[in-house]
Design an enzyme around this catalytic site. Structure first.
Site, mmCIF file in Angstrom:
data_model
loop_
_atom_site.group_PDB
_atom_site.id
_atom_site.type_symbol
_atom_site.label_atom_id
_atom_site.label_comp_id
_atom_site.label_asym_id
_atom_site.label_seq_id
_atom_site.Cartn_x
_atom_site.Cartn_y
_atom_site.Cartn_z
ATOM 1 C CB ILE A 19 0.979 -4.257 -2.790
ATOM 2 C CG1 ILE A 19 1.244 -5.499 -2.791
ATOM 3 C CG2 ILE A 19 -0.217 -4.691 -3.871
ATOM 4 C CD1 ILE A 19 0.797 -6.344 -1.551
ATOM 5 C CE1 TYR A 155 -2.437 -7.115 7.126
ATOM 6 C CE2 TYR A 155 -2.180 -9.113 6.767
ATOM 7 C CZ TYR A 155 -2.282 -8.066 6.295
ATOM 8 O OH TYR A 155 -1.990 -8.152 4.695
ATOM 9 C CE LYS A 159 -5.023 -6.775 4.595
ATOM 10 N NZ LYS A 159 -5.685 -5.838 3.749
ATOM 11 C CB THR A 191 5.493 -4.941 0.933
ATOM 12 O OG1 THR A 191 5.637 -5.847 1.983
ATOM 13 C CG2 THR A 191 4.908 -5.658 -0.326
#
Length: 279
Positions: A19, A155, A159, A191
């Protein structure tokens, strides 16, 4: 979009692949002069060289953004090469798989340090430059910030913190003319995080089918959103989260079990389009 970012000076972190590289490429194509950050000098320079090969300007700004002093050096290197900064895209991030109870403390700490603290370090380091240019910050968050996954507890938490920071930046630095927004990608193929799923045709097909648009995203889908948020088309947008997920985040009720009678009313195929005769 070839002129949307004409002449703007933008730094993208974690931009050697996936990305991040998609964003760096897209903003470059939109006219920006870019600085590419990644952990190593070799990776940063390879990505910058790839963009320069297309006749556009790109510089390498390697360094570990999760270390406060290194983050400052990355920003100063980029600002020196570009002659200032008009935009900062915080894309660098890592994933450490595990539930809250199985994730080792060192993995938890590293995830928060890279994904959250690194974003804060970069923003604080870039403040002087962005104040001068009345610049723009785009933070790459994730659908996991709002829809936690049992496989990536640290994670998801990191975020969610990025989203909160994005809004705080908008409030604190808005009077300086600095805008701050976040992009939350959904399932994006191509990704490092989706590498295993991409290689499994059954899993990849299953992912396509749960997205209302019937495909997973591509880095270019996120990149196009970044171009918009960095451009003058979005000058009155700040403190917002833009979901780039093909509708996945609003499709939860599609997976609720139903009776046969209820299923009878479900549309399995899109309705036919009726074309009106203009005469």
């Amino acid at each position: 979009m070839t002129e949307l970012l004409d002449g703007k000076r933008i730094l993208v972190t974690g931009a050697a692949r996936g990305i991040g590289f998609g964003i760096a490429s897209a903003i470059s194509e939109a006219g920006a002069r870019v600085a590419i950050n990644d952990l190593t000098a070799a990776a940063s320079e390879d990505a910058a060289s790839s963009i320069r090969a297309s006749g556009r300007e790109a510089h390498a700004a390697p360094g570990d953004i999760s270390v406060r002093n290194d983050a400052s050096k990355v920003v100063e290197q980029a600002a020196e090469d570009l002659g200032g900064l008009d935009g900062l895209v915080n894309n660098a991030g890592i994933v450490r798989f595990g539930t809250l109870d199985t994730t080792p403390d060192e993995d938890w700490d590293e995830t928060l340090r890279v994904n959250f603290a690194g974003v804060a370090y970069m923003c604080k380091s870039a403040l002087v430059h962005l104040t001068e240019s009345r610049g723009t910050i785009v933070n790459i968050a994730s659908i996991a910030a709002d829809q936690p996954s049992i496989t990536v507890g640290s994670y998801s938490a990191s975020k969610a913190a990025v989203l909160s920071l994005t809004r705080q930046l908008a409030v604190d630095w808005g009077p300086l003319g600095i805008r701050s927004n976040a992009i939350s990608p959904g399932l994006i193929s191509g990704t490092e995080m989706t590498n295993l799923a991409d290689q499994n045709s059954e899993v990849a097909s299953g992912r396509d089918q749960i997205v209302p648009l019937r495909r997973t995203g591509r880095p270019s889908d996120v990149a196009n959103a970044a171009v918009f948020l960095l451009s003058d088309l979005s000058t009155y947008i700040t403190g917002q989260q833009l979901l780039v997920d093909g509708g996945l985040s609003v499709s939860l009720l599609e997976f609720v079990p139903r009776t046969d009678e209820q299923d009878r009313h479900r549309q399995s195929d899109p309705p036919a389009v009726k074309v009106m005769n203009p005469d």
